[in-house]
Motif scaffolding. Structure first.
Motif, PDB file in Angstrom:
ATOM      1  N   TYR A  82      -3.096  -0.452  -9.315  1.00 52.54           N
ATOM      2  CA  TYR A  82      -3.267   0.355  -8.109  1.00 52.54           C
ATOM      3  C   TYR A  82      -2.965  -0.499  -6.879  1.00 52.54           C
ATOM      4  O   TYR A  82      -2.316  -0.038  -5.927  1.00 52.54           O
ATOM      5  CB  TYR A  82      -4.691   0.895  -8.024  1.00 52.54           C
ATOM      6  N   ALA A  83      -3.428  -1.739  -6.881  1.00 55.11           N
ATOM      7  CA  ALA A  83      -3.215  -2.636  -5.739  1.00 55.11           C
ATOM      8  C   ALA A  83      -1.728  -2.841  -5.471  1.00 55.11           C
ATOM      9  O   ALA A  83      -1.282  -2.812  -4.316  1.00 55.11           O
ATOM     10  CB  ALA A  83      -3.896  -3.975  -5.994  1.00 55.11           C
ATOM     11  N   THR A  84      -0.958  -3.032  -6.535  1.00 57.43           N
ATOM     12  CA  THR A  84       0.485  -3.250  -6.371  1.00 57.43           C
ATOM     13  C   THR A  84       1.165  -2.001  -5.822  1.00 57.43           C
ATOM     14  O   THR A  84       1.985  -2.082  -4.890  1.00 57.43           O
ATOM     15  CB  THR A  84       1.128  -3.641  -7.722  1.00 57.43           C
ATOM     16  N   ILE A  85       0.831  -0.839  -6.389  1.00 61.64           N
ATOM     17  CA  ILE A  85       1.462   0.412  -5.949  1.00 61.64           C
ATOM     18  C   ILE A  85       1.065   0.744  -4.513  1.00 61.64           C
ATOM     19  O   ILE A  85       1.917   1.063  -3.671  1.00 61.64           O
ATOM     20  CB  ILE A  85       1.082   1.574  -6.893  1.00 61.64           C
ATOM     21  N   PHE A  86      -0.228   0.657  -4.202  1.00 59.50           N
ATOM     22  CA  PHE A  86      -0.720   0.998  -2.868  1.00 59.50           C
ATOM     23  C   PHE A  86      -0.139   0.059  -1.811  1.00 59.50           C
ATOM     24  O   PHE A  86       0.344   0.500  -0.768  1.00 59.50           O
ATOM     25  CB  PHE A  86      -2.251   0.935  -2.843  1.00 59.50           C
ATOM     26  N   TYR A 352      -3.184   7.637   4.395  1.00 55.85           N
ATOM     27  CA  TYR A 352      -4.244   7.339   5.358  1.00 55.85           C
ATOM     28  C   TYR A 352      -5.655   7.491   4.784  1.00 55.85           C
ATOM     29  O   TYR A 352      -6.503   6.608   4.972  1.00 55.85           O
ATOM     30  CB  TYR A 352      -4.090   8.183   6.627  1.00 55.85           C
ATOM     31  N   PRO A 353      -5.968   8.609   4.089  1.00 56.83           N
ATOM     32  CA  PRO A 353      -7.315   8.716   3.507  1.00 56.83           C
ATOM     33  C   PRO A 353      -7.638   7.569   2.548  1.00 56.83           C
ATOM     34  O   PRO A 353      -8.757   7.039   2.561  1.00 56.83           O
ATOM     35  CB  PRO A 353      -7.272  10.058   2.776  1.00 56.83           C
ATOM     36  N   LEU A 354      -6.659   7.169   1.725  1.00 54.99           N
ATOM     37  CA  LEU A 354      -6.881   6.058   0.797  1.00 54.99           C
ATOM     38  C   LEU A 354      -7.126   4.757   1.549  1.00 54.99           C
ATOM     39  O   LEU A 354      -7.992   3.948   1.160  1.00 54.99           O
ATOM     40  CB  LEU A 354      -5.671   5.904  -0.129  1.00 54.99           C
ATOM     41  N   ALA A 355      -6.391   4.540   2.643  1.00 56.82           N
ATOM     42  CA  ALA A 355      -6.574   3.326   3.447  1.00 56.82           C
ATOM     43  C   ALA A 355      -7.930   3.336   4.147  1.00 56.82           C
ATOM     44  O   ALA A 355      -8.627   2.307   4.188  1.00 56.82           O
ATOM     45  CB  ALA A 355      -5.448   3.212   4.478  1.00 56.82           C
TER      46      ALA A 355
END
Length: 451
Positions: A82-86, A352-355
């Motif tokens: 997830y970290a790589t994709i995000f 934006y919501p994920l951030a």
């Protein structure tokens, strides 16, 4: 070991952070908001300030309190994949997909477009962006201090020019504020809140936070508490400068409608105002300064993206990534500013919501003892809503009906989630999940994430 810095040190770091944030979007979006909000400018600009300056400050503080060395390390608390994709999506968004092409199109719209005939605008944009991103490519391949030095000179130069322009607007407004456009007649606050996404500064803050932390450490503050306090005070300097400029430009936009009408983007608002108050000299000066400022921003974004992806894919060289991103950015820029903005909105509604949730989790992490359960649960719930929001917005942008499988999900969200129709349906579920899983994690023996 220092625990605090002098006021002048906070100011230096704050101005540096302001210069990092201040780019093309910081000029055009408040101007566009002012034009559309009209007499409802104040609730709209308050919403805009929350996402335009409040969230970037939260992002800086989140990176400071997390102790992470970079964004990918922080996002790895959810999962390494997830970290790589995000992180990749975030870099592409603030880089070649949207923010970097926007530097070229804003420079053209504000600085060059007024001097080009209507029938030659597309050709003018093509020629200008070809030169603009060729220069970006050259400087990105040959990093030189001249870029930093020009940036340091231009940042205060732009601020001085904008302040003078805004002072004229306050002393002698171009006209009276008109009634609000559709979307701002009711719910102007929420509309302004969502418009603040377009600056992309909250996303950028997750990258810039590390630069601020390194600057603070270089000045001798190394304790976690000291870094957090210094980040907060420096961040306040930066967002105060941004906030004042946002309010002023929004007011400029609101008072320009009765004289110039509604523009499709905020770029022509500034060039029209410069011409109105200072004639051809003002227009030319604004064109030169904004073009050079956008150029330094473009170089910085291209360099940052190339460095990140070279680390991610070491088989490819930094030079190859610079060339690839420069060509890609040039191509996207020629779709025009309006299209770039329109197609960025679905991505921002998703990212934006994920951030924001990641920022909140990093900030609250000491309370729930860094437990992975909280990170994963809150992110999943937010993703389930923001992914649909992004797809729904994309369908609207493309002018097509929702995919059949989306209809029951959207109907369910509309009936169950508060603020869903305003684009904030993810907010309450995320808060509830953070609270519930945080309480569970606080009192149960669970695996702690590896920082």
């Amino acid at each position: 070991m220092k625990e605090k810095l002098s006021f002048s040190s906070y100011t230096v770091i704050g101005v540096m952070l302001f210069a990092l944030f201040f780019g093309a979007g910081n000029l055009i979006f408040p101007a566009q908001l002012g034009q559309n909000a009209g007499t409802n400018m104040w609730p709209a600009i308050i919403g805009f300030l929350i996402t335009g300056v409040g969230l970037p400050l939260l992002g800086i503080l989140a990176m400071s309190i997390s102790g992470s060395n970079n964004l990918q390390e922080l996002a790895s608390r959810i999962h390494p994949l997830y970290a790589t994709i995000f992180t990749s999506m975030l870099y592409l968004t603030i880089g070649p997909f949207f923010a970097a092409p926007r530097t070229g199109t804003v420079a053209y719209d504000v600085g060059i477009s007024p001097f080009v005939g209507e029938s030659y605008q597309q050709v003018g944009l093509l020629i200008f962006t070809l030169l603009f991103f060729a220069i970006t490519l050259w400087f990105s391949l040959n990093p030189a201090k001249i870029v930093d030095n020009v940036g340091k000179i231009l940042a205060p130069g732009i601020v001085i020019l904008i302040v003078v322009l805004l002072a004229m607007v306050v002393i002698k407004p171009m006209g009276v504020t008109e009634p609000p456009e559709e979307g701002y007649r009711s719910g102007a606050f929420i509309q302004g809140f969502l418009e603040g996404y377009n600056t992309m500064d909250a996303l950028a803050s997750l990258v810039f936070g590390i630069i601020v932390i390194k600057a603070i450490r270089a000045m001798g503050v190394t304790s976690k508490r000291g870094i957090l306090i210094a980040s907060a005070k420096s961040g306040l300097v930066a967002i105060t400068l941004l906030g004042v400029i946002y309010v002023g430009i929004a007011y400029l936009g609101a008072t320009s409608v009765s004289t110039y009408g509604i523009f499709s983007t905020g770029g022509p608002v500034l060039s029209s105002a410069a011409s109105h108050y200072f004639g051809m000299l003002g227009t030319v000066l604004l064109a030169i300064i904004i073009t050079l400022a956008c150029l330094t921003t473009s170089i910085g974004l291209t360099t940052a993206c190339a460095e990140y992806f070279q680390q991610l894919f070491p088989k490819f060289s930094y030079k190859q990534f610079v060339v690839f991103f420069s060509v890609l950015t040039f191509g996207i820029a020629n779709f025009g500013l309006t299209n770039i903005i329109n197609y960025s909105i679905p991505v921002l509604m998703f990212l934006y919501p994920l951030a924001i949730v990641l920022m909140l989790l990093a900030f609250l992490s000491p309370i729930f003892k860094d437990k992975r359960l909280v990170y994963v649960s809150a992110t999943i719930v937010t993703f389930l809503v923001s992914a649909i929001d992004g797809l729904k917005t994309l369908c609207g942008t493309l002018g097509i009906d929702y995919f059949s499988w989306m209809v029951p999900i959207i109907s369910f969200y509309e009936n169950v989630l508060p603020l869903y129709e305003q684009g904030l349906g993810w907010l309450l579920p995320a808060i509830i999940v953070i609270l519930v899983t945080g309480i569970v994690a606080r009192f149960q023996k669970l695996n702690t994430v590896q920082a």
